[in-house]
Design a protein around this motif. Structure first.
Motif, PDB file in Angstrom:
ATOM      1  N   ILE A 366      13.261  38.918  29.799  1.00 58.84           N
ATOM      2  CA  ILE A 366      12.951  38.065  28.649  1.00 58.84           C
ATOM      3  C   ILE A 366      11.827  37.096  28.999  1.00 58.84           C
ATOM      4  O   ILE A 366      11.759  35.995  28.451  1.00 58.84           O
ATOM      5  N   SER A 367      10.975  37.517  29.910  1.00 57.36           N
ATOM      6  CA  SER A 367       9.874  36.630  30.311  1.00 57.36           C
ATOM      7  C   SER A 367       8.994  36.284  29.122  1.00 57.36           C
ATOM      8  O   SER A 367       8.593  35.122  28.942  1.00 57.36           O
ATOM      9  N   GLU A 368       8.698  37.279  28.288  1.00 60.07           N
ATOM     10  CA  GLU A 368       7.858  37.012  27.127  1.00 60.07           C
ATOM     11  C   GLU A 368       8.576  36.098  26.149  1.00 60.07           C
ATOM     12  O   GLU A 368       7.973  35.182  25.580  1.00 60.07           O
ATOM     13  N   ARG A 369       9.874  36.342  25.964  1.00 58.89           N
ATOM     14  CA  ARG A 369      10.631  35.468  25.072  1.00 58.89           C
ATOM     15  C   ARG A 369      10.672  34.048  25.617  1.00 58.89           C
ATOM     16  O   ARG A 369      10.553  33.082  24.866  1.00 58.89           O
ATOM     17  N   ALA A 370      10.848  33.917  26.944  1.00 58.18           N
ATOM     18  CA  ALA A 370      10.866  32.594  27.541  1.00 58.18           C
ATOM     19  C   ALA A 370       9.511  31.914  27.381  1.00 58.18           C
ATOM     20  O   ALA A 370       9.426  30.701  27.132  1.00 58.18           O
ATOM     21  N   ARG A 371       8.437  32.735  27.524  1.00 51.76           N
ATOM     22  CA  ARG A 371       7.102  32.143  27.347  1.00 51.76           C
ATOM     23  C   ARG A 371       6.921  31.661  25.909  1.00 51.76           C
ATOM     24  O   ARG A 371       6.395  30.564  25.670  1.00 51.76           O
ATOM     25  N   LEU A 372       7.381  32.486  24.948  1.00 50.70           N
ATOM     26  CA  LEU A 372       7.268  32.071  23.552  1.00 50.70           C
ATOM     27  C   LEU A 372       8.127  30.842  23.276  1.00 50.70           C
ATOM     28  O   LEU A 372       7.737  29.957  22.496  1.00 50.70           O
ATOM     29  N   ARG A 374       8.808  28.540  25.430  1.00 49.24           N
ATOM     30  CA  ARG A 374       8.081  27.389  25.988  1.00 49.24           C
ATOM     31  C   ARG A 374       6.943  26.977  25.065  1.00 49.24           C
ATOM     32  O   ARG A 374       6.696  25.778  24.865  1.00 49.24           O
ATOM     33  N   MET A 375       6.241  27.983  24.509  1.00 46.99           N
ATOM     34  CA  MET A 375       5.168  27.653  23.565  1.00 46.99           C
ATOM     35  C   MET A 375       5.738  26.937  22.339  1.00 46.99           C
ATOM     36  O   MET A 375       5.166  25.954  21.854  1.00 46.99           O
ATOM     37  N   LYS A 376       6.887  27.433  21.884  1.00 46.82           N
ATOM     38  CA  LYS A 376       7.507  26.797  20.725  1.00 46.82           C
ATOM     39  C   LYS A 376       7.931  25.382  21.062  1.00 46.82           C
ATOM     40  O   LYS A 376       7.753  24.449  20.267  1.00 46.82           O
ATOM     41  N   VAL A 435      16.304  21.419  13.806  1.00 44.79           N
ATOM     42  CA  VAL A 435      16.442  22.852  13.563  1.00 44.79           C
ATOM     43  C   VAL A 435      15.598  23.635  14.565  1.00 44.79           C
ATOM     44  O   VAL A 435      16.046  24.658  15.113  1.00 44.79           O
ATOM     45  N   ALA A 436      14.390  23.178  14.833  1.00 47.48           N
ATOM     46  CA  ALA A 436      13.536  23.868  15.802  1.00 47.48           C
ATOM     47  C   ALA A 436      14.159  23.845  17.190  1.00 47.48           C
ATOM     48  O   ALA A 436      14.146  24.852  17.909  1.00 47.48           O
ATOM     49  N   ARG A 437      14.736  22.708  17.588  1.00 44.78           N
ATOM     50  CA  ARG A 437      15.376  22.629  18.901  1.00 44.78           C
ATOM     51  C   ARG A 437      16.598  23.546  18.970  1.00 44.78           C
ATOM     52  O   ARG A 437      16.845  24.187  19.992  1.00 44.78           O
ATOM     53  N   LEU A 438      17.378  23.577  17.911  1.00 42.52           N
ATOM     54  CA  LEU A 438      18.563  24.431  17.912  1.00 42.52           C
ATOM     55  C   LEU A 438      18.182  25.899  18.021  1.00 42.52           C
ATOM     56  O   LEU A 438      18.825  26.670  18.743  1.00 42.52           O
ATOM     57  N   SER A 693      10.526  15.418  25.256  1.00 41.44           N
ATOM     58  CA  SER A 693      11.549  15.319  26.294  1.00 41.44           C
ATOM     59  C   SER A 693      12.286  16.632  26.517  1.00 41.44           C
ATOM     60  O   SER A 693      13.386  16.633  27.053  1.00 41.44           O
ATOM     61  N   ASP A 694      11.703  17.743  26.070  1.00 41.33           N
ATOM     62  CA  ASP A 694      12.364  19.030  26.224  1.00 41.33           C
ATOM     63  C   ASP A 694      11.881  19.790  27.444  1.00 41.33           C
ATOM     64  O   ASP A 694      12.225  20.945  27.635  1.00 41.33           O
ATOM     65  N   HIS A 695      11.034  19.166  28.272  1.00 45.27           N
ATOM     66  CA  HIS A 695      10.523  19.842  29.456  1.00 45.27           C
ATOM     67  C   HIS A 695      11.661  20.118  30.426  1.00 45.27           C
ATOM     68  O   HIS A 695      12.609  19.341  30.543  1.00 45.27           O
ATOM     69  N   GLN A 696      11.570  21.247  31.137  1.00 48.36           N
ATOM     70  CA  GLN A 696      12.643  21.642  32.036  1.00 48.36           C
ATOM     71  C   GLN A 696      12.862  20.607  33.131  1.00 48.36           C
ATOM     72  O   GLN A 696      13.995  20.379  33.568  1.00 48.36           O
ATOM     73  N   ALA A 697      11.822  19.941  33.569  1.00 47.63           N
ATOM     74  CA  ALA A 697      11.956  18.941  34.625  1.00 47.63           C
ATOM     75  C   ALA A 697      12.733  17.722  34.167  1.00 47.63           C
ATOM     76  O   ALA A 697      13.141  16.902  34.986  1.00 47.63           O
ATOM     77  N   LEU A 698      12.944  17.566  32.846  1.00 51.50           N
ATOM     78  CA  LEU A 698      13.642  16.387  32.327  1.00 51.50           C
ATOM     79  C   LEU A 698      15.078  16.689  31.925  1.00 51.50           C
ATOM     80  O   LEU A 698      15.726  15.840  31.298  1.00 51.50           O
TER      81      LEU A 698
END
Length: 858
Positions: A366-372, A374-376, A435-438, A693-698
């Motif tokens: 799901i690398s492409e899905r994960a990339r999308l 992250r873009m989202k 809604v976007a976050r969910l 604040s949705d970055h993985q490092a946070l």
């Protein structure tokens, strides 16, 4: 199948013609017929033998009776002859009459004797000779009586002697006849017995031959059937048997052939399906890894060779550092892991009902899905920053303007309209972003203890004016002693606001809305009831769907209840809706309550009197945040760029920081990395106040979303100060999580949960941890300890072992002592206290701190 069936009649006909009548009859009928025939034959033989014996005996007895009768008749004849002889010899007066009677008596006795002697010629001849001698004696007696001569008398006497001899000969003849009858009876008995024995032996031999024929007619088909069954069991599904023998065996043979045909057809279909399945598996875009019951890889498809080349047949599937997560976690649902440059979605399923059957792993790239995603997420972060930062400034300054005494009534009214419109716009933006976050799976909740009654009064107070505009009545019914809730107060406030607003919207003027709360077991129950128009069953089925509104359209986006459902689920709660047309609707939400533990310090009390550095590149937003903290007796300073913020942090002591992540120049992320690397500043609590604040490092940081809620910000700052920014990695079984996690949440400890050594190693690569809580009951605790890489902000790290008392793993191999699970959270605090003292000593000796450093007082 058709060819076999067509050929079967000819083979059966040949077998039946050679088997005879018994071969064609049913087995039971054949045995019955054979037994009946044998019984009849033996009965006839027995009857014949008995008849012969009886006949021989009867003939013997008849011969005896006849000889004795004849002998008696002869004796009577002799007596009559003697009487006649005395009469003949008499010369007395009247002797003639006597002689006539004697002669008549002799004649009668002679007739009886002649009748009895007629069957035996010899006896008849002897008897006639006796009668003839008697007649001669009668003539000689008459001559002697007339002549009186001595010669005549002597002749008469000699005649009497001859008569006696004739009688003796007849007796001897009868004795000879009896002896002959005895011999004849003996021979007849012997012959009857011999005939019966020979016939019985012949009947038994015939029965044995018949049984042999029956057994042979059964054995040959059975042998053929057994042989064919063994071949069939060995895998030769083309084996068939020829029908023969009794009817039952022929039916069994036919059933065997039908079974073999069906098995062969089923095998053909299975092989075809297996080939299709093999081709399908090989063409799948997902990787499949099949493991035996002991966890050894037995088969992989082509995609698995590309995605996880290390998983080859013969190697152990679950090994430290391997790509597969803990089996129990994967069996429960999808597990996402990062493997090299790929992001994998992994699930597992058992191949049978038991552990020994094996497991099949499904790995999806799901690398492409994960990339999308992250873009989202980046888009959401950017959009939210661009939308909400201006709204934060507008809202903050409008609130400050509304507090000014220089405004007149009309201007104050304008300010209220602006503030109301701003709140509505903020609410709309928040709904869209939620809604976007969910959808992206980025919605986070931060459960902590808070006063639910106070929050309910606050929400009711805020919505009161809007409800009063429709002349509706809003009642709040709170029982005394309501325990604190263990949830995210911001999200609970959002849930309640949406539910009450929905009730207000669909309840007519002068309607009534009632909000009640109470305890339901280990949960808190919140009900919002109205006496509005109610809903149909169709409406109830889709009430939580997105963009669904009432028939009249109503106001709003139709997202509120959809967000409510997701937020309740994220906090481990539940919900229910009851409604009836014309009577109203009741929404009920269940949330976790505080566990039964001792009192703890409230976050807002912990932050009072502390110094906080507000870091934001927008001066207005920074001033708004600082002003909102004044009521909580918090001393604030403002920094509008990253470099200036770092200078202020090094120059003075701050108890906490509020940090905007999306700043120009030195960004908030740069500041956070610097804090983590700086030995003197790494322990400073940070609360991220930003839209991005949705970055993985946070993921492990305390966060408050813009526009800022003052109460939420105060709670986050207090909790961060209480937790001292400590990160705890918990490595344990999923079954003990519900027992341990509430205590960690209650103490405000930032933690992450892993269920295997591999997951723990991956977590340590993603984040930094100061403390590790390790479950001694987890599988392979030693490998878990080896996988830990605690690289947190503290100078010292610690590992605390805990035991639930229901260990099923290898915890006994660990030499260290484990604390009970109910004391695990306290053990973490004790370890932190020891580390705090050591850290402070080292920092003071290094002279890197300016001013006194210590843990904030409780």
């Amino acid at each position: 199948m058709a060819m076999v069936e067509a050929d079967r009649p000819s083979r059966e006909g040949g077998r039946r013609s050679s088997g005879g009548l018994l071969g064609r009859l049913p087995l039971a009928s054949s045995l019955t017929l054979a037994l009946v025939g044998l019984t009849v034959a033996l009965g006839l033989i027995a009857a014949l033998g008995i008849g012969n014996l009886y006949s021989a005996r009867q003939n013997y007895e008849n011969a005896l009776a006849k000889t004795y009768e004849l002998e008696v008749a002869s004796a009577r004849l002799l007596a009559a002859g003697v009487a006649e002889e005395f009469a003949l010899a008499s010369t007395a007066p009247g002797s003639d009459d006597v002689r006539r009677r004697a002669r008549r008596a002799f004649r009668d006795r002679a007739g009886d004797a002649i009748r009895l002697a007629r069957p035996d010629l010899a006896s008849a001849r002897l008897l006639r000779a006796r009668i003839a001698v008697q007649g001669r004696s009668r003539r000689l007696a008459a001559s002697a009586r007339r002549s009186g001569s001595a010669v005549a008398r002597r002749r008469f006497t000699r005649s009497l002697l001859l008569a006696r001899e004739a009688g003796d000969g007849l007796s001897e003849r009868q004795n000879a006849r009896r002896a002959a009858a005895r011999d004849t009876a003996r021979d007849g008995t012997r012959n009857a017995l011999l005939t019966t024995a020979v016939a019985g032996v012949l009947a038994l031999l015939a029965a044995a031959a018949l049984i042999a024929v029956l057994i042979n007619s059964i054995r040959r088909p059975l042998d053929s059937l057994v042989s064919s069954t063994q071949k069939l069991a060995a895998g030769d599904l083309s084996e068939r048997v020829e029908s023969g023998g009794p009817q039952e065996l022929r039916e069994l043979d036919s059933a065997f052939n039908v079974m073999a045909e069906r098995l062969q057809g089923a095998q053909t279909r299975i092989e075809s399906e297996r080939e299709k399945l093999s081709v399908t598996i090989e063409s799948l875009g997902d990787a499949l890894v099949v493991c035996d019951g002991d966890g050894t890889v037995s088969a992989v498809n082509r995609r698995a060779e590309e995605i996880v080349p290390d998983l080859k047949p013969g190697v152990r599937a679950e090994s430290p550092g391997g790509p597969l997560p803990d089996l129990r976690e994967a069996l429960g649902g999808e597990v996402v892991v990062d493997q090299d440059d790929r992001t994998l979605s992994i699930t597992a399923a058992r191949l049978g009902s038991g552990d020994a059957e094996g497991v099949v792993w499904t790995l999806r790239d799901i690398s492409e899905r994960a990339r999308l995603d992250r873009m989202k997420s980046d888009f959401v972060a950017t959009a939210s920053h661009e939308l909400r930062s201006p709204l934060t400034s507008i809202k903050g300054f409008v609130e400050l303007l509304g507090r000014s005494d220089a405004l007149g009534d009309r201007e104050r009214e304008f300010v209220g309209v602006i503030l109301q419109s701003t709140d509505r716009l903020v609410h709309l933006v928040n709904d869209l972003l939620d809604v976007a976050r969910l959808e992206a799976g980025r919605m986070e909740v931060h459960p902590r203890l808070f006063d639910l009654a106070e929050l309910l009064r606050e929400v009711v107070g805020l919505l009161g004016p809007r409800i009063s505009e429709k002349e509706q009545r809003l009642d709040l019914d709170l029982p005394p002693g309501l325990p604190p809730a263990l949830a995210d107060p911001v999200r609970v406030r959002q849930i309640l606001t949406n539910i009450i607003s929905n009730a207000h919207q669909y309840t007519g003027e002068e309607g009534r809305i009632t909000v009640t709360a109470g305890r339901a077991g280990d949960q808190l129950r919140i009900s919002v009831a109205d006496n509005g128009r109610g809903m149909t069953q169709e409406d109830l089925d889709r009430v939580f769907d997105r963009f669904v509104r009432g028939d009249d359209g109503g106001a709003g986006t139709g997202l509120g209840l959809s967000i409510v459902r997701s937020l309740v689920d994220l906090q481990g709660g539940s919900y229910e809706v009851k409604s009836k047309i014309g009577e109203g609707t009741t929404f009920t939400v269940f949330l976790p309550a505080e566990p039964a533990r001792g009192p703890q310090q409230a976050p807002r009390q912990a932050i009072r009197g502390k110094r906080v550095l507000v870091v934001d590149d927008e001066q207005e937003v920074a001033r708004s945040i600082a002003t909102s903290l004044v009521p909580y007796e918090i001393e604030t300073e403002i920094a509008t760029d990253g470099d200036r913020a770092l200078e202020q942090l090094r120059a003075g002591r701050f108890d906490a920081i509020t940090l905007d992540m999306m700043m120009g120049g030195t960004s908030g992320m740069d500041i956070l990395r610097t804090l983590r690397d700086d030995e003197a500043l790494r322990r400073t609590p940070v609360v991220v106040v930003s839209t991005g604040s949705d970055h993985q490092a946070l993921l492990g940081e305390w966060k408050v979303t813009k526009p800022v809620d003052p109460d939420l910000l105060a709670d986050a700052l207090g909790s961060a100060v209480l937790a001292w920014r400590t990160r705890v990695l918990v490595v344990g079984r999923s079954s003990v999580r519900p027992e341990l996690e509430p205590a960690l949440v209650r103490l405000g400890l930032d933690h992450e949960w892993a269920t295997s050594a591999a997951a723990a190693a991956q977590a340590c690569q993603r984040r930094r941890f100061e403390i590790a809580l390790v479950d001694t009951g987890i599988r392979g605790p030693e490998s878990v300890l080896r996988s830990l890489d605690l690289r947190g902000r503290r100078l010292d790290q610690a590992v605390v072992l805990f035991s639930s008392g229901t260990e099923g793993g290898d915890g006994a191999a660990l030499e260290a002592e484990a604390v009970p699970i109910e004391k695990a959270a306290d053990a973490v605090l004790a370890a932190l206290s020891q580390q705090d003292d050591a850290d402070a000593t080292r920092v003071r000796e290094a002279g890197s701190l300016r001013g006194e450093w210590g843990r904030p007082s409780a």
